[in-house]
Write an enzyme that holds these catalytic residues in place. Structure first.
Site, PDB file in Angstrom:
ATOM      1  N   GLY A 119      50.263  -9.634 -37.815  1.00 59.23           N
ATOM      2  CA  GLY A 119      50.049  -8.321 -37.214  1.00 59.23           C
ATOM      3  C   GLY A 119      48.591  -7.911 -37.252  1.00 59.23           C
ATOM      4  O   GLY A 119      48.279  -6.712 -37.371  1.00 59.23           O
TER       5      GLY A 119
ATOM      6  N   GLY B 222      46.236  -7.681 -35.063  1.00 54.24           N
ATOM      7  CA  GLY B 222      45.557  -7.226 -33.861  1.00 54.24           C
ATOM      8  C   GLY B 222      45.734  -5.760 -33.551  1.00 54.24           C
ATOM      9  O   GLY B 222      45.239  -5.271 -32.520  1.00 54.24           O
TER      10      GLY B 222
ATOM     11  N   ASP C 155      55.906 -13.763 -32.464  1.00 48.83           N
ATOM     12  CA  ASP C 155      56.849 -12.801 -33.024  1.00 48.83           C
ATOM     13  C   ASP C 155      57.219 -13.345 -34.397  1.00 48.83           C
ATOM     14  O   ASP C 155      57.763 -14.448 -34.514  1.00 48.83           O
ATOM     15  CB  ASP C 155      58.081 -12.699 -32.122  1.00 48.83           C
ATOM     16  CG  ASP C 155      59.120 -11.708 -32.622  1.00 48.83           C
ATOM     17  OD1 ASP C 155      59.160 -11.448 -33.849  1.00 48.83           O
ATOM     18  OD2 ASP C 155      59.902 -11.215 -31.804  1.00 48.83           O
TER      19      ASP C 155
ATOM     20  N   ASN D 140      51.186  -8.614 -43.313  1.00 46.36           N
ATOM     21  CA  ASN D 140      50.996  -7.211 -42.970  1.00 46.36           C
ATOM     22  C   ASN D 140      51.997  -6.710 -41.934  1.00 46.36           C
ATOM     23  O   ASN D 140      52.343  -5.535 -41.927  1.00 46.36           O
ATOM     24  CB  ASN D 140      49.565  -7.032 -42.448  1.00 46.36           C
ATOM     25  CG  ASN D 140      49.383  -5.777 -41.625  1.00 46.36           C
ATOM     26  OD1 ASN D 140      49.303  -4.671 -42.143  1.00 46.36           O
ATOM     27  ND2 ASN D 140      49.330  -5.953 -40.297  1.00 46.36           N
TER      28      ASN D 140
ATOM     29  N   SER E 117      55.051  -0.657 -49.304  1.00 45.85           N
ATOM     30  CA  SER E 117      54.871   0.736 -48.904  1.00 45.85           C
ATOM     31  C   SER E 117      55.315   1.618 -50.059  1.00 45.85           C
ATOM     32  O   SER E 117      56.167   1.220 -50.863  1.00 45.85           O
ATOM     33  CB  SER E 117      55.710   1.049 -47.660  1.00 45.85           C
ATOM     34  OG  SER E 117      55.831   2.442 -47.452  1.00 45.85           O
TER      35      SER E 117
ATOM     36  N   TYR F 153      64.376  -0.412 -44.119  1.00 41.52           N
ATOM     37  CA  TYR F 153      62.950  -0.662 -44.323  1.00 41.52           C
ATOM     38  C   TYR F 153      62.585  -0.546 -45.801  1.00 41.52           C
ATOM     39  O   TYR F 153      61.886  -1.410 -46.344  1.00 41.52           O
ATOM     40  CB  TYR F 153      62.151   0.330 -43.482  1.00 41.52           C
ATOM     41  CG  TYR F 153      60.654   0.288 -43.682  1.00 41.52           C
ATOM     42  CD1 TYR F 153      59.905  -0.797 -43.248  1.00 41.52           C
ATOM     43  CD2 TYR F 153      59.988   1.360 -44.275  1.00 41.52           C
ATOM     44  CE1 TYR F 153      58.526  -0.825 -43.423  1.00 41.52           C
ATOM     45  CE2 TYR F 153      58.612   1.343 -44.447  1.00 41.52           C
ATOM     46  CZ  TYR F 153      57.885   0.243 -44.019  1.00 41.52           C
ATOM     47  OH  TYR F 153      56.519   0.224 -44.192  1.00 41.52           O
TER      48      TYR F 153
ATOM     49  N   ALA G 151      63.731  -3.518 -47.790  1.00 43.68           N
ATOM     50  CA  ALA G 151      62.830  -4.662 -47.612  1.00 43.68           C
ATOM     51  C   ALA G 151      61.559  -4.473 -48.426  1.00 43.68           C
ATOM     52  O   ALA G 151      61.063  -5.417 -49.056  1.00 43.68           O
ATOM     53  CB  ALA G 151      62.504  -4.845 -46.136  1.00 43.68           C
TER      54      ALA G 151
END
Length: 254
Positions: free
Chosen positions: A17, A19, A66, A93, A145, A158, A161
């Protein structure tokens, strides 16, 4: 940039991720250190790679991917290593914090969320570890997170995870420490990326979150870069199996 890490110059770095959002800031930060960066992104990041080359004179290798496509992810790791040498810094990330109603979640959504937010992390680590072993060591940084620490409602798949990433990080740190491979987690707070602004940020929600922060400024992507560079560098050479929180002081840990 507030610090320079000479050992990162020329290092082979792989970012998922890389970009957009926080990932784009990480790519920028590593390029500024003189690292050789490869990143995967599902959306087209060619224009971003052009901009980074113009800024740094050092073009990152953009590999369309992906991360839920594990064979493709592994192929990208191999391609990056062939281009830049064995990967010695891996940053997991890529994530998706899609909000959802617990009572409406079906198996397909659950599996999709875990595939992005946890499964891809495991297999990304699996793909880079042999090269790190051959190189005599490396650093893996797994993004988590603070949402799971705070018991955030509205996205339990989420947060599950995120919590799993901590367990994964600690187990890999223990297993591969003898190979001088360090594995740490980094838990950002609410970073106001463009995606967050477009989808979740409201004046009321932001005010409520800032009220919980010790530091009363919104987090931006660049606030996360310094911590990642530190974890990637030899400055943190004896730090592994840990979770570094950068959230303005919401989850006060220790």
């Amino acid at each position: 940039m507030t610090a320079t890490y000479p050992d990162l110059e020329g290092a082979s770095v792989f970012i998922t991720g890389g970009g957009s959002g926080i990932g784009a800031a990480l790519t920028d930060g590593f390029l500024a250190q003189g690292a050789r960066v490869a990143f995967v992104q599902r959306s087209d990041a060619s224009a971003f790679a052009d901009a980074m080359e113009a800024k740094h004179g050092n073009r990152p290798l953009f590999l369309p991917c992906d991360v839920t496509d594990i064979p493709r992810l592994k192929a990208c790791v191999a391609e990056a290593a062939a281009a830049h040498g064995p990967i010695t810094v891996m940053v997991n990330n890529a994530a998706n914090d899609q909000r959802h109603d617990t009572l409406q979640v079906d198996e397909a959504f659950w599996d999709w969320s875990q595939a992005i937010n946890l499964k891809s992390y495991f297999f990304g680590c699996q793909a880079v570890i042999p090269g790190m072993q051959a190189a005599g060591g490396g650093s893996i940084i797994n993004f988590s997170s603070i949402s799971y620490m705070m018991g955030g409602a509205g996205y339990p798949a989420y947060t599950a995870a995120n919590s799993g990433i901590n367990g994964l990080t600690r187990s890999l740190a223990r297993e591969f420490g003898p190979d001088r491979i360090r594995v740490n987690a980094l838990a950002p707070g609410w970073v106001l990326t463009q995606k967050q602004k477009d989808m979740w940020v409201t004046e009321e929600a932001l005010a409520g979150h800032l009220a919980r922060q010790c530091l009363k400024e919104p987090l931006v992507e660049e606030d996360i870069v310094g911590g990642v560079l530190f974890l990637a560098s030899e400055s943190s050479r004896m730090m592994t199996g840990q979770a570094l929180v950068i959230d303005g002081g919401v989850a006060v840990t220790g």
